[in-house]
Design an enzyme around this catalytic site. Structure first.
Site, short mmCIF file in Angstrom:
data_model
loop_
_atom_site.label_atom_id
_atom_site.label_comp_id
_atom_site.label_asym_id
_atom_site.label_seq_id
_atom_site.Cartn_x
_atom_site.Cartn_y
_atom_site.Cartn_z
N ASP A 66 -5.54 9.69 18.11
CA ASP A 66 -6.14 10.89 18.39
C ASP A 66 -5.80 11.59 19.64
O ASP A 66 -5.99 12.66 20.08
CB ASP A 66 -7.54 11.19 18.12
CG ASP A 66 -8.60 9.99 18.92
OD1 ASP A 66 -7.84 8.89 19.10
OD2 ASP A 66 -9.40 10.42 19.41
N HIS A 142 -12.71 1.56 28.03
CA HIS A 142 -12.66 1.84 26.37
C HIS A 142 -12.26 0.66 25.72
O HIS A 142 -12.09 -0.42 26.27
CB HIS A 142 -11.65 2.94 26.16
CG HIS A 142 -11.80 3.63 24.87
ND1 HIS A 142 -12.78 3.96 24.39
CD2 HIS A 142 -10.73 4.10 24.20
CE1 HIS A 142 -12.61 4.71 23.19
NE2 HIS A 142 -11.35 4.64 23.19
#
EC number: 3.1.26.11
Length: 305
Positions: A66, A142
């Site tokens: 994304d 992340h």
């Protein structure tokens, strides 16, 4: 000189009907910087009448789709439209390999040069500099290697007060005055004091882009006092455990970071597709940091000098 951020996409992993994957365009004067390039980015550029051939730098935060699935298509369109100007591409390890393989099996020979710059996502490091700005990486936390980016204008020259400038000053001496120096005579004595013939320079602006990440206070010194902070806000605080598990942040956490970093403005985005109405996310952030706005697609945010 303009310093403007345009939002092209603001959705998280799953796009929604009216929100595309993450992409932003930072215009600094005539320089266009694309930050992340999710699926559909080139369509958004067309929608908002941005000439993609003017993009000179692309910054990719990490290799979740994304945030970069729109890149091969955009680069291919530049190829089809016969771009010749070189393009700087910054991103984590693996990005160059992915694109090289893509073009290899497509039989594509680009007519322009891509200058790949592999970035270390674990440190804050200067990765780009020109006469106007510097760009540093911001380490994120992340599930995979991920970084944000800090854009800062360089110090600007002071303003000369022409009515107060002695007539005998030479061009090199005027330059020194513009950069804050006094003019000295041959003996080293002050001949013209800078503060008496100049005024303060215009404000040097800054923008910090914090991509997918857990709440992370160790970046506070790096983003302290920035004019505009973008921070992902995938969830509301009632899903803090989900945010922690998926290495994302809540709107409340983004606002808390903005408050502690003493930034001037906060922009939140990367919204989960579960939220059709973004008002609760905005309200949650504004309860902590009032000067918060949503990263609404098509919106342009100007940072003033």
């Amino acid at each position: 000189m303009d310093f403007e951020l345009k939002i092209l996409g603001s959705s998280s992993a799953t796009p929604s009907f009216d929100r595309h994957h993450t992409a932003q365009l930072l215009a600094i004067g005539n320089q266009l910087n694309l930050i992340d390039c999710g699926e559909g980015t080139q369509m958004q550029l067309m929608r908002y009448k941005v000439k993609h051939q003017r993009i000179c730098n692309i910054f990719i935060s990490h290799l979740h789709g994304d945030h970069y699935f729109g890149l091969p298509g955009l680069l291919s369109t530049m190829h089809l439209q016969q771009r010749t100007a070189p393009l700087n591409l910054f991103g984590p390890k693996g990005l160059a390999e992915i694109l090289t393989l893509q073009f290899k099996y497509a039989g594509t020979q680009l007519p322009y040069k891509i200058n790949f710059h592999e970035v270390d996502t674990t440190v804050c490091r200067k990765i780009f500099e020109d006469k106007t700005i510097t760009v540093h990486t911001l380490p994120m936390q992340h599930r995979i290697n991920c970084c944000g980016y800090l854009f800062k204008e360089k110090q600007k020259p002071r303003h000369l007060l022409k009515s107060k400038l002695p007539a005998f000053l030479t061009p090199p001496q005027l330059v020194r005055l513009k950069w804050g120096e006094d003019v000295l005579d041959e003996a080293g004595q002050v001949l013209v004091r800078n503060v008496e013939v100049t005024t303060e320079p215009k404000h040097s602006r800054s923008y910090a882009y914090c991509s997918d990440t857990k709440y992370k206070e160790d970046i506070l010194p790096m983003i302290k006092g920035v004019d505009l902070l973008y921070h992902e806000s995938t969830f509301l605080s009632d899903m803090t455990q989900r945010a922690d598990y998926t290495f994302h942040s809540t709107a409340q956490q983004a606002a808390t970071l903005a408050l502690k970093a003493q930034v001037k403005r906060l922009l939140i985005g990367h919204f989960s597709a579960r939220y059709k109405d973004l008002t609760p996310l905005l309200a949650e952030a504004q309860a902590v940091f009032p000067n918060t706005n949503l990263a609404v697609e098509g919106k342009t945010i100007s940072v003033l000098e």
